[in-house]
Motif scaffolding. Structure first.
Motif, PDB file in Angstrom:
ATOM      1  N   VAL A 201      16.780  -2.821  10.342  1.00 36.62           N
ATOM      2  CA  VAL A 201      15.539  -3.587  10.463  1.00 36.62           C
ATOM      3  C   VAL A 201      14.651  -3.366   9.244  1.00 36.62           C
ATOM      4  N   LEU A 202      14.496  -2.111   8.838  1.00 37.83           N
ATOM      5  CA  LEU A 202      13.643  -1.801   7.691  1.00 37.83           C
ATOM      6  C   LEU A 202      14.186  -2.423   6.409  1.00 37.83           C
ATOM      7  N   VAL A 203      15.497  -2.385   6.244  1.00 38.89           N
ATOM      8  CA  VAL A 203      16.098  -2.972   5.039  1.00 38.89           C
ATOM      9  C   VAL A 203      15.831  -4.473   4.991  1.00 38.89           C
ATOM     10  N   ILE A 204      15.944  -5.156   6.132  1.00 39.38           N
ATOM     11  CA  ILE A 204      15.690  -6.600   6.173  1.00 39.38           C
ATOM     12  C   ILE A 204      14.235  -6.895   5.821  1.00 39.38           C
ATOM     13  N   LEU A 205      13.311  -6.138   6.415  1.00 37.67           N
ATOM     14  CA  LEU A 205      11.893  -6.383   6.159  1.00 37.67           C
ATOM     15  C   LEU A 205      11.527  -6.086   4.710  1.00 37.67           C
ATOM     16  N   LEU A 206      12.020  -4.976   4.174  1.00 33.47           N
ATOM     17  CA  LEU A 206      11.708  -4.620   2.796  1.00 33.47           C
ATOM     18  C   LEU A 206      12.371  -5.572   1.812  1.00 33.47           C
ATOM     19  N   ASP A 207      13.572  -6.011   2.133  1.00 31.94           N
ATOM     20  CA  ASP A 207      14.246  -6.966   1.259  1.00 31.94           C
ATOM     21  C   ASP A 207      13.471  -8.282   1.216  1.00 31.94           C
ATOM     22  N   ASN A 208      12.972  -8.731   2.366  1.00 34.09           N
ATOM     23  CA  ASN A 208      12.148  -9.953   2.386  1.00 34.09           C
ATOM     24  C   ASN A 208      10.846  -9.744   1.621  1.00 34.09           C
ATOM     25  N   ALA A 209      10.250  -8.562   1.794  1.00 31.49           N
ATOM     26  CA  ALA A 209       8.995  -8.282   1.097  1.00 31.49           C
ATOM     27  C   ALA A 209       9.190  -8.316  -0.413  1.00 31.49           C
ATOM     28  N   LEU A 210      10.318  -7.803  -0.903  1.00 31.12           N
ATOM     29  CA  LEU A 210      10.597  -7.844  -2.341  1.00 31.12           C
ATOM     30  C   LEU A 210      10.935  -9.254  -2.804  1.00 31.12           C
ATOM     31  N   LYS A 211      11.640  -9.971  -1.967  1.00 27.10           N
ATOM     32  CA  LYS A 211      12.131 -11.289  -2.364  1.00 27.10           C
ATOM     33  C   LYS A 211      11.008 -12.311  -2.454  1.00 27.10           C
ATOM     34  N   TYR A 212      10.023 -12.229  -1.555  1.00 25.39           N
ATOM     35  CA  TYR A 212       9.008 -13.267  -1.476  1.00 25.39           C
ATOM     36  C   TYR A 212       7.643 -12.791  -1.953  1.00 25.39           C
ATOM     37  N   THR A 213       7.642 -11.908  -2.932  1.00 24.84           N
ATOM     38  CA  THR A 213       6.403 -11.500  -3.590  1.00 24.84           C
ATOM     39  C   THR A 213       6.584 -11.658  -5.097  1.00 24.84           C
ATOM     40  N   GLN A 214       5.468 -11.714  -5.803  1.00 22.16           N
ATOM     41  CA  GLN A 214       5.473 -11.874  -7.249  1.00 22.16           C
ATOM     42  C   GLN A 214       5.057 -10.561  -7.915  1.00 22.16           C
ATOM     43  N   ALA A 215       5.237 -10.505  -9.207  1.00 22.69           N
ATOM     44  CA  ALA A 215       4.814  -9.332  -9.974  1.00 22.69           C
ATOM     45  C   ALA A 215       3.317  -9.110  -9.768  1.00 22.69           C
ATOM     46  N   GLY A 216       2.938  -7.858  -9.539  1.00 20.78           N
ATOM     47  CA  GLY A 216       1.545  -7.522  -9.290  1.00 20.78           C
ATOM     48  C   GLY A 216       1.195  -7.447  -7.818  1.00 20.78           C
ATOM     49  N   ASP A 217       2.051  -7.952  -6.940  1.00 21.97           N
ATOM     50  CA  ASP A 217       1.800  -7.853  -5.501  1.00 21.97           C
ATOM     51  C   ASP A 217       2.060  -6.432  -5.011  1.00 21.97           C
ATOM     52  N   THR A 218       1.586  -6.166  -3.802  1.00 23.21           N
ATOM     53  CA  THR A 218       1.694  -4.823  -3.227  1.00 23.21           C
ATOM     54  C   THR A 218       2.526  -4.863  -1.952  1.00 23.21           C
ATOM     55  N   ILE A 219       3.458  -3.916  -1.840  1.00 30.11           N
ATOM     56  CA  ILE A 219       4.266  -3.743  -0.636  1.00 30.11           C
ATOM     57  C   ILE A 219       3.901  -2.399  -0.022  1.00 30.11           C
ATOM     58  N   THR A 220       3.592  -2.417   1.273  1.00 28.64           N
ATOM     59  CA  THR A 220       3.125  -1.200   1.939  1.00 28.64           C
ATOM     60  C   THR A 220       4.000  -0.902   3.150  1.00 28.64           C
ATOM     61  N   VAL A 221       4.397   0.358   3.265  1.00 32.24           N
ATOM     62  CA  VAL A 221       5.113   0.842   4.447  1.00 32.24           C
ATOM     63  C   VAL A 221       4.263   1.942   5.065  1.00 32.24           C
ATOM     64  N   ASP A 222       3.936   1.781   6.337  1.00 30.93           N
ATOM     65  CA  ASP A 222       3.086   2.745   7.044  1.00 30.93           C
ATOM     66  C   ASP A 222       3.836   3.218   8.280  1.00 30.93           C
ATOM     67  N   SER A 223       4.096   4.521   8.336  1.00 27.20           N
ATOM     68  CA  SER A 223       4.794   5.121   9.489  1.00 27.20           C
ATOM     69  C   SER A 223       3.904   6.195  10.079  1.00 27.20           C
ATOM     70  N   HIS A 224       3.578   6.046  11.354  1.00 28.13           N
ATOM     71  CA  HIS A 224       2.793   7.070  12.035  1.00 28.13           C
ATOM     72  C   HIS A 224       3.150   7.073  13.517  1.00 28.13           C
ATOM     73  N   THR A 225       2.732   8.114  14.213  1.00 35.17           N
ATOM     74  CA  THR A 225       3.069   8.281  15.622  1.00 35.17           C
ATOM     75  C   THR A 225       1.809   8.461  16.447  1.00 35.17           C
TER      76      THR A 225
END
Length: 281
Positions: A201-225
């Protein structure tokens, strides 16, 4: 007995009996009873009964038609999804098969060539073979999921090392693409989960985030409990998903290029776990 006057006809019944002895010169007594009211009541009852039967028959047909439409909706929806799934899966499988066939045909045109000379074609065919294997595995997982077949391989997992190991390759890819990658790895717990499926699931989401963003955009992963849940957020800046496409982002084989706008993934995945014996101090 029927009695007719100038304007109307009357129906009646008569009862004749012998008169008692002390009635003088009367030998018989006849009682005349008008039956028109009874006949009219019976006719009205028959009319009402027929009209009621027709009315409730029409109503029952309408209710049956409505219920059949309601009950058929999920069946028709499932059938349409199955048709789309078969068509899309066939397309996904046809592409690597075509590439493999073209590479093999190319090899037949050079029967005297050495393996090293055609290593590129062989490597490409092998890559497509691996892709076919992955597609077949994914189709099996989907089929099992549709059949509600439990295929979870639960193992004890330390959240922080797992998230770091999963996201590190994407951090490097984001850096190479001049994109900012932020990781908030604050989940401190040991949970019993299926690592492979969460990783997928994480690989799919991160791959989409990389694929559909441009240079200078920000990708954030937040993991908490929290006390009973593990939350994972995958966010990215960029263009938003159009409102008419938001209900379709989880459709199988749906490509971002088939949407009217670029995909902006802002999804939350929540995993529940038992607190006892799994929380780390």
């Amino acid at each position: 007995m029927t009695i007719t006057d100038e304007s109307q006809e009357y129906h009646s019944r008569t009862i004749t009996s012998i008169a008692p002895e002390n009635t003088g010169n009367v030998a018989y007594i006849t009682v005349l009873s008008n039956t028109d009211q009874i006949d009219n009541a019976v006719a009205n009852f028959q009319q009402i009964l027929i009209v009621s039967l027709i009315f409730f028959w029409v109503i029952s047909i309408g209710i049956a038609y409505y219920l059949s439409r309601v009950n058929m909706k999920p069946i028709l929806k499932s059938w349409r999804k199955q048709q789309e799934f078969v068509e899309n899966a066939s397309h996904e499988l046809r592409t690597p098969l075509t590439i493999i066939q073209n590479n093999l045909d190319h090899l037949f045109t050079k029967p005297n060539a050495k393996i090293i000379d055609e290593s590129e074609s062989i490597a490409q065919a092998l890559n497509e073979t691996r892709r076919l294997t992955g597609l077949a595995t994914d189709l099996l997982i989907i089929a099992r999921g549709d059949a509600n077949e439990q295929t979870l391989d639960l193992t004890l997992t330390d959240i922080q090392p797992f998230i770091k190991q999963t996201t590190d390759p994407f951090r490097d890819l984001a850096t190479l693409a001049d994109k900012e990658f932020k990781l908030f790895n604050n989940g401190k717990a040991i949970v019993k989960v299926d690592q492979k499926k969460i990783h997928q699931v994480l690989v799919i989401l991160l791959d989409n985030a990389l694929k559909y963003t441009q240079a200078g955009d920000t990708i954030t992963v937040d993991s908490h409990t929290s006390k009973r849940h593990w939350y994972i957020y995958v966010k990215n800046t960029g263009s938003n998903i159009a409102d008419e496409d938001k209900d379709r982002i989880f459709e199988r084989f749906l490509s971002g290029f088939s949407l009217k706008s670029q995909r902006n993934i802002w999804l939350r995945t929540r995993f529940s776990y038992r607190q006892t014996n799994y929380r780390r101090p």
